[in-house]
Scaffold this active site. Structure first.
Site: not given
Length: 319
Positions: A37, A106
């Site tokens: 991330h 995402e």
């Protein structure tokens, strides 16, 4: 069946992630999987170190533990050529213990480079091209690629392992499961959906099948659920929400109605080993053979001790 431990890069600093991986090996986990991330899901998680640096350190500090990304998006924030190079290097540093988990990403992590985050169908087409580029570079030599979305110009990865890493492709639906079967070496899922495994196998997929199982360990069941609510309530929104929100503040706003009872329903909370075994059995009954335990409880070491002393013997007896 193999059991893995999730390294939550959104919740811990890089040194702590390395420490947890070393402990996971010592207590008997088969592999660790690390999230890749740029942002955490929620601000109060407080971390998001560079996964690839952590993987290199973990490779140097462990001997038998297998490593995986869970998962990397190779289409916007990263170009697939960079992921081909990073994965090859990690495979060399770990003596072949690395699996490249990839997915279509995402908005939370990909929008940071200022590019449009495209609709899911476009992301899946881009993912297909990224897989082709990674495979091409792993064949060695200088390579070119001219796709609809991605390109490559006179690129070569010089340091390649004798055997390329396996690629596990994340799937939240049938199209991605078909891509996993066609261009990947394995399947990756965030819920034990038997339809994904069925589609993967019907499409010719023969490789390992990874799935994440959320748990929250603590001797007090409600305290475990409260800890999960604080840091992991974002997961209750489902993948269509999780893939589209841009920042931690949006996940916080979207999950304001989540309560402790919702976390008790969403994951195994507490310290009853039989309930953990049942959750793993549900995953294996759905056709998955690599089960990743994602602990959202308040004490990582207590969970690792629990796994070693109580849970692992029961899971090994399950086969």
């Amino acid at each position: 069946m193999q059991i893995g431990f999730k390294l939550a890069a959104e919740a811990f600093d890089p040194n702590e992630l390395v420490r947890q991986a070393v402990r996971a090996e010592s207590v008997g986990f088969d592999f660790v999987e690390i999230s890749d991330h740029f942002h955490p899901w929620l601000d109060n998680q407080g971390h998001s170190p560079f996964a690839w640096s952590a993987l290199g350190a973990i490779a140097a500090r462990t001997d038998r533990l297998e490593l995986a990304t869970g998962v990397t998006c190779p289409i916007i924030r990263y170009h697939p050529a960079i992921i081909a190079q990073a994965a090859a290097t990690t495979a060399l540093l770990s003596d072949g213990r690395f699996t490249l988990g990839i997915g279509s990403g995402e908005r939370l992590n990909e929008h940071v480079v200022g590019q449009e985050f495209p609709p899911v169908l476009v992301r899946q087409r881009m993912l297909r091209e990224a897989l082709e580029i990674i495979r091409l570079l792993w064949r060695g030599g200088y390579r070119n690629y001219d796709g609809r979305y991605l390109s490559l110009s006179d690129a070569r990865v010089f340091d390649l392992p004798d055997t390329p890493p396996k690629i596990a492709v994340a799937a939240g639906g049938p199209r991605a499961a078909e891509i996993a079967a066609e261009l990947g070496d394995g399947l990756f899922a965030t819920e034990p959906d038997p339809d994904l495994v069925r589609t993967y196998r019907d499409s010719g997929g023969m490789g390992p099948r990874y799935v994440e199982v959320g748990v929250a360990f603590d001797p007090d069941e409600r305290r475990a659920a409260e800890a999960a609510l604080s840091t992991n309530r974002w997961m209750t929104g489902g993948w269509k929400v999780m893939s589209e929100l841009p920042n931690p503040v949006n996940f916080a706003a979207a999950s304001t109605t989540v309560r402790v009872d919702d976390m008790l329903e969403a994951m195994v909370c507490g310290n009853d080993p039989k309930r953990y075994v049942e959750a793993v059995r549900k995953a294996t009954d759905a056709g998955f053979d690599r089960v990743v335990l994602m602990n959202a409880g308040p004490d990582v070491d207590a969970f690792l001790d629990f796994y070693s002393s109580e849970l692992q013997p029961l899971l090994r007896a399950e086969g």
